[in-house]
Design a protein around this motif. Structure first.
Motif, PDB file in Angstrom:
ATOM      1  N   ILE A   2     -20.955   6.171  -4.323  1.00 51.14           N
ATOM      2  CA  ILE A   2     -19.972   5.560  -3.440  1.00 51.14           C
ATOM      3  C   ILE A   2     -19.414   4.320  -4.127  1.00 51.14           C
ATOM      4  N   ASP A   3     -18.106   4.191  -4.098  1.00 47.11           N
ATOM      5  CA  ASP A   3     -17.419   3.080  -4.748  1.00 47.11           C
ATOM      6  C   ASP A   3     -17.774   1.761  -4.054  1.00 47.11           C
ATOM      7  N   ARG A   4     -18.498   0.899  -4.774  1.00 40.90           N
ATOM      8  CA  ARG A   4     -18.955  -0.378  -4.220  1.00 40.90           C
ATOM      9  C   ARG A   4     -17.813  -1.372  -3.986  1.00 40.90           C
ATOM     10  N   SER A   5     -16.639  -1.086  -4.535  1.00 42.52           N
ATOM     11  CA  SER A   5     -15.512  -2.006  -4.334  1.00 42.52           C
ATOM     12  C   SER A   5     -15.075  -2.054  -2.873  1.00 42.52           C
ATOM     13  N   HIS A   6     -15.577  -1.134  -2.048  1.00 35.59           N
ATOM     14  CA  HIS A   6     -15.228  -1.133  -0.621  1.00 35.59           C
ATOM     15  C   HIS A   6     -16.085  -2.106   0.201  1.00 35.59           C
ATOM     16  N   ILE A   7     -17.083  -2.715  -0.441  1.00 31.81           N
ATOM     17  CA  ILE A   7     -17.875  -3.721   0.284  1.00 31.81           C
ATOM     18  C   ILE A   7     -16.929  -4.848   0.699  1.00 31.81           C
ATOM     19  N   GLY A   8     -16.965  -5.198   1.973  1.00 27.32           N
ATOM     20  CA  GLY A   8     -16.079  -6.230   2.506  1.00 27.32           C
ATOM     21  C   GLY A   8     -14.829  -5.669   3.150  1.00 27.32           C
ATOM     22  N   HIS A   9     -14.579  -4.373   2.987  1.00 31.50           N
ATOM     23  CA  HIS A   9     -13.390  -3.756   3.578  1.00 31.50           C
ATOM     24  C   HIS A   9     -13.471  -3.831   5.105  1.00 31.50           C
ATOM     25  N   THR A  10     -12.368  -4.218   5.727  1.00 32.29           N
ATOM     26  CA  THR A  10     -12.308  -4.272   7.179  1.00 32.29           C
ATOM     27  C   THR A  10     -11.305  -3.259   7.693  1.00 32.29           C
ATOM     28  N   LEU A  11     -11.584  -2.717   8.844  1.00 33.01           N
ATOM     29  CA  LEU A  11     -10.659  -1.807   9.507  1.00 33.01           C
ATOM     30  C   LEU A  11      -9.871  -2.588  10.549  1.00 33.01           C
ATOM     31  N   ASP A  12      -8.755  -2.042  10.955  1.00 31.98           N
ATOM     32  CA  ASP A  12      -7.957  -2.696  11.991  1.00 31.98           C
ATOM     33  C   ASP A  12      -8.762  -2.767  13.284  1.00 31.98           C
ATOM     34  N   PRO A  13      -8.750  -3.928  13.944  1.00 37.70           N
ATOM     35  CA  PRO A  13      -9.453  -4.036  15.227  1.00 37.70           C
ATOM     36  C   PRO A  13      -8.819  -3.092  16.255  1.00 37.70           C
ATOM     37  N   PHE A  14      -9.609  -2.688  17.228  1.00 40.30           N
ATOM     38  CA  PHE A  14      -9.108  -1.864  18.327  1.00 40.30           C
ATOM     39  C   PHE A  14      -9.783  -2.319  19.616  1.00 40.30           C
ATOM     40  N   SER A  15      -9.125  -2.080  20.732  1.00 37.30           N
ATOM     41  CA  SER A  15      -9.638  -2.527  22.030  1.00 37.30           C
ATOM     42  C   SER A  15      -9.907  -1.337  22.937  1.00 37.30           C
ATOM     43  N   VAL A  16     -10.913  -1.507  23.798  1.00 33.58           N
ATOM     44  CA  VAL A  16     -11.326  -0.460  24.726  1.00 33.58           C
ATOM     45  C   VAL A  16     -11.587  -1.098  26.087  1.00 33.58           C
ATOM     46  N   ALA A  17     -11.044  -0.491  27.126  1.00 32.83           N
ATOM     47  CA  ALA A  17     -11.309  -0.947  28.485  1.00 32.83           C
ATOM     48  C   ALA A  17     -12.644  -0.369  28.948  1.00 32.83           C
ATOM     49  N   VAL A  18     -13.459  -1.200  29.567  1.00 37.16           N
ATOM     50  CA  VAL A  18     -14.754  -0.756  30.091  1.00 37.16           C
ATOM     51  C   VAL A  18     -14.526  -0.238  31.509  1.00 37.16           C
ATOM     52  N   GLU A  19     -14.769   1.042  31.707  1.00 43.13           N
ATOM     53  CA  GLU A  19     -14.503   1.692  32.990  1.00 43.13           C
ATOM     54  C   GLU A  19     -15.799   1.918  33.767  1.00 43.13           C
ATOM     55  N   ALA A  20     -15.772   1.600  35.044  1.00 43.28           N
ATOM     56  CA  ALA A  20     -16.960   1.729  35.895  1.00 43.28           C
ATOM     57  C   ALA A  20     -17.482   3.163  35.927  1.00 43.28           C
ATOM     58  N   GLY A  21     -16.598   4.133  36.003  1.00 46.87           N
ATOM     59  CA  GLY A  21     -17.021   5.534  36.057  1.00 46.87           C
ATOM     60  C   GLY A  21     -17.803   5.951  34.829  1.00 46.87           C
ATOM     61  N   ARG A  22     -17.363   5.490  33.673  1.00 46.67           N
ATOM     62  CA  ARG A  22     -18.090   5.813  32.438  1.00 46.67           C
ATOM     63  C   ARG A  22     -19.441   5.114  32.402  1.00 46.67           C
ATOM     64  N   LEU A  23     -19.525   3.896  32.941  1.00 40.82           N
ATOM     65  CA  LEU A  23     -20.813   3.197  32.990  1.00 40.82           C
ATOM     66  C   LEU A  23     -21.798   3.943  33.893  1.00 40.82           C
ATOM     67  N   ARG A  24     -21.316   4.415  35.041  1.00 39.44           N
ATOM     68  CA  ARG A  24     -22.192   5.177  35.943  1.00 39.44           C
ATOM     69  C   ARG A  24     -22.664   6.466  35.278  1.00 39.44           C
ATOM     70  N   PHE A  25     -21.746   7.156  34.609  1.00 33.50           N
ATOM     71  CA  PHE A  25     -22.099   8.394  33.918  1.00 33.50           C
ATOM     72  C   PHE A  25     -23.138   8.140  32.826  1.00 33.50           C
ATOM     73  N   PHE A  26     -22.939   7.086  32.043  1.00 32.39           N
ATOM     74  CA  PHE A  26     -23.876   6.750  30.973  1.00 32.39           C
ATOM     75  C   PHE A  26     -25.254   6.418  31.545  1.00 32.39           C
ATOM     76  N   ALA A  27     -25.281   5.635  32.615  1.00 30.84           N
ATOM     77  CA  ALA A  27     -26.559   5.276  33.244  1.00 30.84           C
ATOM     78  C   ALA A  27     -27.291   6.533  33.703  1.00 30.84           C
ATOM     79  N   LYS A  28     -26.564   7.448  34.317  1.00 32.75           N
ATOM     80  CA  LYS A  28     -27.180   8.701  34.777  1.00 32.75           C
ATOM     81  C   LYS A  28     -27.676   9.525  33.596  1.00 32.75           C
TER      82      LYS A  28
END
Length: 147
Positions: A2-28
């Motif tokens: 694996i090419d070590r020159s990629h150490i330090g590479h960052t990806l574009d940030p992304f955002s996610v909304a936290v949904e109550a329904g998904r939290l309930r499903f995950f808990a179950k």
């Protein structure tokens, strides 16, 4: 290798909304029986503004990336030879249903062991809420088997 020159590479940030329904499903799905993870009234009575995000759910939200395979593709990793090596979570604050979390991923390290038979990719992800306050840091190690 694996090419070590990629150490330090960052990806574009992304955002996610936290949904109550998904939290309930995950808990179950994970057998979480504490009602603060599934019942808003119970969560509020316990002092939370809404359902709290359960441990390890941030890993699920990280998969909401526009391209969950971006690092694998960047590094040319063959998914047929990949192993999940390690996962760590460092929490700074709780997140709750209704929050919007932003994930910023970075390749922290690439190294090998056993004369290159195993290569390791370390990814660190910083997570902040809609106010820019730190929520958590996720650390993941992927192992590539060679040979």
């Amino acid at each position: 290798m694996i090419d070590r020159s990629h150490i330090g590479h960052t990806l574009d940030p992304f955002s996610v909304a936290v949904e109550a329904g998904r939290l309930r499903f995950f808990a179950k799905a994970t057998g979480q029986n504490d009602p603060i993870y599934s019942d808003e009234a119970t969560a509020r009575a316990a002092g939370y503004p809404d359902l709290p995000v359960p441990p390890s759910f941030l890993f699920c939200l990280e998969m909401e990336s526009p391209n969950p395979a971006a690092i694998r593709e960047l590094l040319g990793l063959d998914y047929r030879r990949l192993l999940h090596g390690e996962q760590q979570f460092t929490y700074h604050a709780l997140a709750h249903a209704g929050d919007t979390l932003t994930f910023s991923q970075r390749i922290e390290d690439i190294y090998d062991k056993k004369a290159g038979a195993l290569e390791f990719v370390v990814r660190r992800t910083h997570v902040v809420n809609q106010h820019g306050s730190p929520v958590a840091e996720l650390r993941s190690v992927t192992v590539m088997r060679n040979g």
